[in-house]
Design an enzyme around this catalytic site. Structure first.
Site, mmCIF file in Angstrom:
data_model
loop_
_atom_site.group_PDB
_atom_site.id
_atom_site.type_symbol
_atom_site.label_atom_id
_atom_site.label_comp_id
_atom_site.label_asym_id
_atom_site.label_seq_id
_atom_site.Cartn_x
_atom_site.Cartn_y
_atom_site.Cartn_z
ATOM 1 N N GLU A 178 0.730 -1.135 0.215
ATOM 2 C CA GLU A 178 -0.039 -0.019 0.028
ATOM 3 C C GLU A 178 0.845 1.150 -0.049
ATOM 4 O O GLU A 178 1.241 1.836 1.113
ATOM 5 C CB GLU A 178 -0.996 0.105 1.382
ATOM 6 C CG GLU A 178 -1.909 1.314 1.338
ATOM 7 C CD GLU A 178 -2.919 1.203 2.395
ATOM 8 O OE1 GLU A 178 -2.850 0.336 3.303
ATOM 9 O OE2 GLU A 178 -3.691 2.177 2.567
ATOM 10 N N LYS A 220 -2.518 -1.999 -3.125
ATOM 11 C CA LYS A 220 -3.678 -1.142 -2.616
ATOM 12 C C LYS A 220 -3.162 0.248 -2.537
ATOM 13 O O LYS A 220 -2.504 0.929 -2.044
ATOM 14 C CB LYS A 220 -3.873 -1.656 -0.981
ATOM 15 C CG LYS A 220 -4.879 -0.376 -0.377
ATOM 16 C CD LYS A 220 -5.116 -1.094 0.989
ATOM 17 C CE LYS A 220 -5.966 -0.173 1.818
ATOM 18 N NZ LYS A 220 -6.900 -0.862 2.839
HETATM 19 P P1 13P Z 1 -9.411 4.248 4.121
HETATM 20 O O1 13P Z 1 -10.263 3.355 2.781
HETATM 21 O O2 13P Z 1 -10.253 5.034 5.157
HETATM 22 O O3 13P Z 1 -8.334 5.145 3.487
HETATM 23 O O4 13P Z 1 -8.662 2.983 4.845
HETATM 24 C C1 13P Z 1 -8.167 2.214 4.135
HETATM 25 C C2 13P Z 1 -6.746 1.681 4.908
HETATM 26 O O5 13P Z 1 -6.646 0.694 4.920
HETATM 27 C C3 13P Z 1 -5.780 2.781 4.876
HETATM 28 O O6 13P Z 1 -4.473 2.201 5.328
#
Ligand code: 13P
Length: 337
Positions: A178, A220
């Site tokens: 991510e 992600k």
């Molecule tokens: P949000 O969808 O609220 O941005 O959170 C996703 C997430 O896991 C951030 O690390």
């Protein structure tokens, strides 16, 4: 159903019609969310809130996996006292675990962040696997501002993401990679596009350098959006086409799926953007959600800390889960709101 290979697990996480619930708010973040509804954040209230989400009837129709925080992985259902990983597995939902230790100030660039948590990670992964976790998450944060992000910040975070991903795969755990470019600020969608391209190029270079198996991971990312304070906000169609174009130029086809974060978008826009992308053709990967706020906010408000409100809160949660599930198939329409 026992999924044995990294590839099987990754594919199950992004299967069309399903997405991931990010319920891995750290204790301080959870306290912030609870503060917004005037509820004290305690071990018990956090347990009750997560229980409300995970026991919503039919959740498994829309949700393939849930990302948990360390504390939650060790907690249990309120009725029945079943450990959450076992409860989720029994529903055919993969339990996941946030393993990073948060974004800290980056040395020599104090306005930027570096995510920590590599020390001792192998041992933690071994324990998490034994507890039922089959995938993990590590979030890197890139901020857009005057003179930032620096390439130093992007490269250092990319290297850490790849080290984390390699360790996860070594232990049979699918890494969610991510790199989040924050959408706070006045930047245009074009700037967001350019920086997302640079970040993803750097991340995939590091993943390849460190031997990460691309078909056994899930990306992600942020969507390509106008900064929240930018005067001109891009349309849903523009966001969808620039986001898909950005990934076509950076994300190898071997990656089974891209599960977006919602990043502070409204619930409605997060669903509409995902749906518009899934109505486009020419995509080698599945596009789904790994939303935190965009799945939870209406449920959090409806819950308000009271057991009496659990049915209403679950209904609000299931509505978002269902609409986002439809959006993974390109079958959502605005009148369903
Ligand atoms: P949000 O969808 O609220 O941005 O959170 C996703 C997430 O896991 C951030 O690390």
């Amino acid at each position: 159903m026992e999924l044995n290979s990294l590839k099987d697990i990754a594919e199950a996480m992004v299967t069309p019609g399903k997405g991931i619930l990010a319920a891995d708010e750290s204790t301080p973040t959870c306290a912030k969310r609870f503060e917004s509804i005037n509820v004290e954040s305690t071990t018990e209230s956090r347990n009750a809130y997560r229980d409300m989400l995970f026991t919503a009837m039919g959740i498994e129709e829309y949700i393939s996996g849930v990302i948990l925080f360390d504390e939650t992985l060790r907690q249990s259902t309120v009725d029945g006292d079943l450990p959450f990983p076992e409860h989720l597995s029994a529903l055919g939902i993969l339990p996941g675990i946030k393993v990073d230790m948060g974004a800290k100030i980056l040395a020599n660039s104090p306005d930027e962040k570096i995510t920590e948590g590599l020390d001792g990670l192998r041992d933690r992964l071994i324990e998490y696997y034994k507890m039922g976790a089959r995938f993990a998450k590590w979030r890197a944060v890139i901020t857009i501002g005057e003179h930032i992000p620096t390439h130093y910040c992007i490269a250092t975070n990319a290297q850490a993401l790849a080290r984390y991903a390699a360790l996860c795969q070594e232990q049979g755990i699918v890494p969610i990679v991510e790199p989040e470019i924050l959408m706070d600020g006045t930047h245009t969608i074009e700037e967001s596009y350019d920086l997302t391209i640079e970040t993803l190029h750097t991340v995939f270079y590091e993943l390849a350098s460190q031997g990460v198996q691309l078909d056994g991971m899930v990306l992600k990312p942020n969507m390509v959006l106008s900064g929240y304070d930018c005067e001109t906000q891009a349309s849903v169609e523009q966001v969808a086409s620039m986001t898909v174009d950005c990934f076509m130029n950076t994300v190898p086809a071997a990656v089974p799926g891209i599960a977006f974060l919602s990043g502070g978008q409204s619930e409605e826009l997060a669903t509409a953007h995902l749906n518009a992308m899934n109505q486009m053709d020419r995509k080698p990967w599945n596009l789904t959600f790994s939303y935190g706020r965009a799945l939870q906010t209406p449920a959090l408000i409806a819950w308000g800390g009271s057991a009496d409100n659990v049915p209403a809160a679950q209904e609000a949660f299931l509505k978002r889960a269902k609409l986002n599930s439809l959006a993974t198939l390109g079958r959502f329409s605005e009148d369903m709101e």
